[in-house]
Design a protein around this motif. Structure first.
Motif, PDB file in Angstrom:
ATOM      1  N   UNK A  45       2.018   1.285  18.916  1.00 55.50           N
ATOM      2  CA  UNK A  45       1.936   0.958  19.715  1.00 55.50           C
ATOM      3  C   UNK A  45       1.856  -0.938  19.497  1.00 55.50           C
ATOM      4  N   UNK A  46       0.577  -0.936  18.527  1.00 54.96           N
ATOM      5  CA  UNK A  46       0.258  -2.011  17.880  1.00 54.96           C
ATOM      6  C   UNK A  46       1.681  -2.808  17.098  1.00 54.96           C
ATOM      7  N   UNK A  47       3.096  -2.527  17.274  1.00 51.36           N
ATOM      8  CA  UNK A  47       3.508  -2.848  16.193  1.00 51.36           C
ATOM      9  C   UNK A  47       3.349  -3.001  14.537  1.00 51.36           C
ATOM     10  N   UNK A  48       2.144  -2.178  14.021  1.00 50.48           N
ATOM     11  CA  UNK A  48       2.011  -1.917  12.466  1.00 50.48           C
ATOM     12  C   UNK A  48       3.264  -0.548  11.956  1.00 50.48           C
ATOM     13  N   UNK A  49       3.650  -1.319  11.537  1.00 53.02           N
ATOM     14  CA  UNK A  49       4.811  -0.417  10.871  1.00 53.02           C
ATOM     15  C   UNK A  49       4.583   0.909   9.969  1.00 53.02           C
ATOM     16  N   UNK A  50       3.261   1.061   9.736  1.00 51.11           N
ATOM     17  CA  UNK A  50       2.325   1.527   8.379  1.00 51.11           C
ATOM     18  C   UNK A  50       2.069   2.888   9.340  1.00 51.11           C
ATOM     19  N   UNK A  51       1.946   4.110   8.629  1.00 53.04           N
ATOM     20  CA  UNK A  51       1.703   5.487   8.338  1.00 53.04           C
ATOM     21  C   UNK A  51      -0.021   5.369   8.359  1.00 53.04           C
ATOM     22  N   UNK A  52      -0.535   6.182   8.805  1.00 52.46           N
ATOM     23  CA  UNK A  52      -2.238   6.343   9.107  1.00 52.46           C
ATOM     24  C   UNK A  52      -3.254   6.454   6.806  1.00 52.46           C
ATOM     25  N   UNK A  53      -2.126   7.132   5.511  1.00 53.14           N
ATOM     26  CA  UNK A  53      -2.546   6.913   4.506  1.00 53.14           C
ATOM     27  C   UNK A  53      -1.780   5.950   3.834  1.00 53.14           C
ATOM     28  N   UNK A  54      -0.628   5.147   5.173  1.00 52.64           N
ATOM     29  CA  UNK A  54      -0.506   3.757   4.736  1.00 52.64           C
ATOM     30  C   UNK A  54      -2.002   2.628   4.720  1.00 52.64           C
ATOM     31  N   UNK A  55      -2.132   2.970   6.017  1.00 55.77           N
ATOM     32  CA  UNK A  55      -3.647   2.192   6.776  1.00 55.77           C
ATOM     33  C   UNK A  55      -4.722   2.437   5.942  1.00 55.77           C
ATOM     34  N   UNK A  56      -5.184   4.030   5.183  1.00 55.72           N
ATOM     35  CA  UNK A  56      -6.070   3.864   4.213  1.00 55.72           C
ATOM     36  C   UNK A  56      -6.305   3.447   2.982  1.00 55.72           C
ATOM     37  N   UNK A  57      -5.070   3.217   2.800  1.00 54.87           N
ATOM     38  CA  UNK A  57      -4.531   1.927   1.584  1.00 54.87           C
ATOM     39  C   UNK A  57      -5.362   0.664   1.425  1.00 54.87           C
ATOM     40  N   UNK A  58      -4.652   0.169   3.051  1.00 57.66           N
ATOM     41  CA  UNK A  58      -4.984  -1.461   2.981  1.00 57.66           C
ATOM     42  C   UNK A  58      -6.546  -1.390   3.102  1.00 57.66           C
ATOM     43  N   UNK A  59      -6.635  -0.372   4.200  1.00 51.82           N
ATOM     44  CA  UNK A  59      -8.091  -0.956   4.758  1.00 51.82           C
ATOM     45  C   UNK A  59      -8.854  -0.518   3.340  1.00 51.82           C
ATOM     46  N   UNK A  60      -8.933   0.336   1.885  1.00 52.95           N
ATOM     47  CA  UNK A  60      -9.836   0.118   0.742  1.00 52.95           C
ATOM     48  C   UNK A  60      -8.955  -0.974  -0.050  1.00 52.95           C
ATOM     49  N   UNK A  61      -8.040  -0.848  -0.163  1.00 52.40           N
ATOM     50  CA  UNK A  61      -7.811  -2.944  -0.422  1.00 52.40           C
ATOM     51  C   UNK A  61      -8.110  -3.943   0.549  1.00 52.40           C
ATOM     52  N   UNK A  62      -8.027  -4.705   1.533  1.00 53.07           N
ATOM     53  CA  UNK A  62      -9.163  -5.101   2.059  1.00 53.07           C
ATOM     54  C   UNK A  62     -10.935  -4.973   2.130  1.00 53.07           C
ATOM     55  N   UNK A  63     -11.004  -3.893   2.129  1.00 50.87           N
ATOM     56  CA  UNK A  63     -12.291  -3.828   1.023  1.00 50.87           C
ATOM     57  C   UNK A  63     -12.234  -4.677  -0.697  1.00 50.87           C
ATOM     58  N   UNK A  64     -12.091  -4.788  -1.189  1.00 54.99           N
ATOM     59  CA  UNK A  64     -11.790  -5.048  -3.187  1.00 54.99           C
ATOM     60  C   UNK A  64     -10.016  -4.364  -3.115  1.00 54.99           C
ATOM     61  N   UNK A  65      -9.846  -6.528  -3.082  1.00 52.35           N
ATOM     62  CA  UNK A  65      -7.957  -6.357  -3.303  1.00 52.35           C
ATOM     63  C   UNK A  65      -8.371  -6.046  -4.494  1.00 52.35           C
ATOM     64  N   UNK A  66      -6.362  -5.175  -5.416  1.00 52.26           N
ATOM     65  CA  UNK A  66      -6.375  -5.632  -6.466  1.00 52.26           C
ATOM     66  C   UNK A  66      -7.403  -4.153  -7.804  1.00 52.26           C
TER      67      UNK A  66
END
Length: 152
Positions: free
Chosen positions: A26-47
């Protein structure tokens, strides 16, 4: 005493994943839950390395490889050699992923509202304390198995 905590957690997880996916779409985010978890940890600490992402998300390295391939094809992560150890690859966010953060945080907030609807602050704190204990027990069991060399 008959217990059903594991079954309830599984059912909650399945339903939560379906709802989370619908709200992401609905928000136009073309990702699934596990991909969101990956992004979340990378937003906290990249690389981070794949191993570190796996540890922080509890996703298996074998599952992560395919997910990261798809995320790289989508232009939201990149693989880069570690400047301190060129044999090591780190996963890095792209600008596209950084721009997704605000919308993703809105989805996460909506999920929290759904999840905790009707709960008092005290109930939320107690519930999360219990979940932390369960998570600790599961990690301890897994680590004990690794140390003993058992693979069953």
């Amino acid at each position: 005493m008959e217990t059903k905590g594991g079954m309830l957690i599984s059912r909650i997880k399945q339903l939560q994943d379906r709802i989370f996916g619908k709200i992401l779409a609905e928000q136009g985010l073309d990702i699934n839950g596990p991909q969101g978890r990956i992004l979340f940890v990378l937003w906290e600490k990249d690389r981070l390395t794949v191993t570190e992402i796996g540890r922080r998300t509890s996703l298996a390295n074998t599952s992560l490889t395919g997910m990261l391939d798809r995320m790289a094809a989508m232009g939201i992560v990149e693989r880069q050699p570690d400047p301190e150890n060129r044999r090591q690859i780190t996963i890095c966010l792209t600008q596209k992923a950084r721009e997704m953060r605000r919308d993703f945080e809105g989805v996460s907030q909506k999920m929290n509202e759904i999840f905790y609807w009707g709960f008092s602050d005290r109930e939320i704190a107690g519930f999360e304390d219990v979940l932390e204990k369960i998570l600790f027990n599961l990690r301890r069991w897994e680590e004990t198995r690794k140390k003993s060399g058992r693979k069953d």
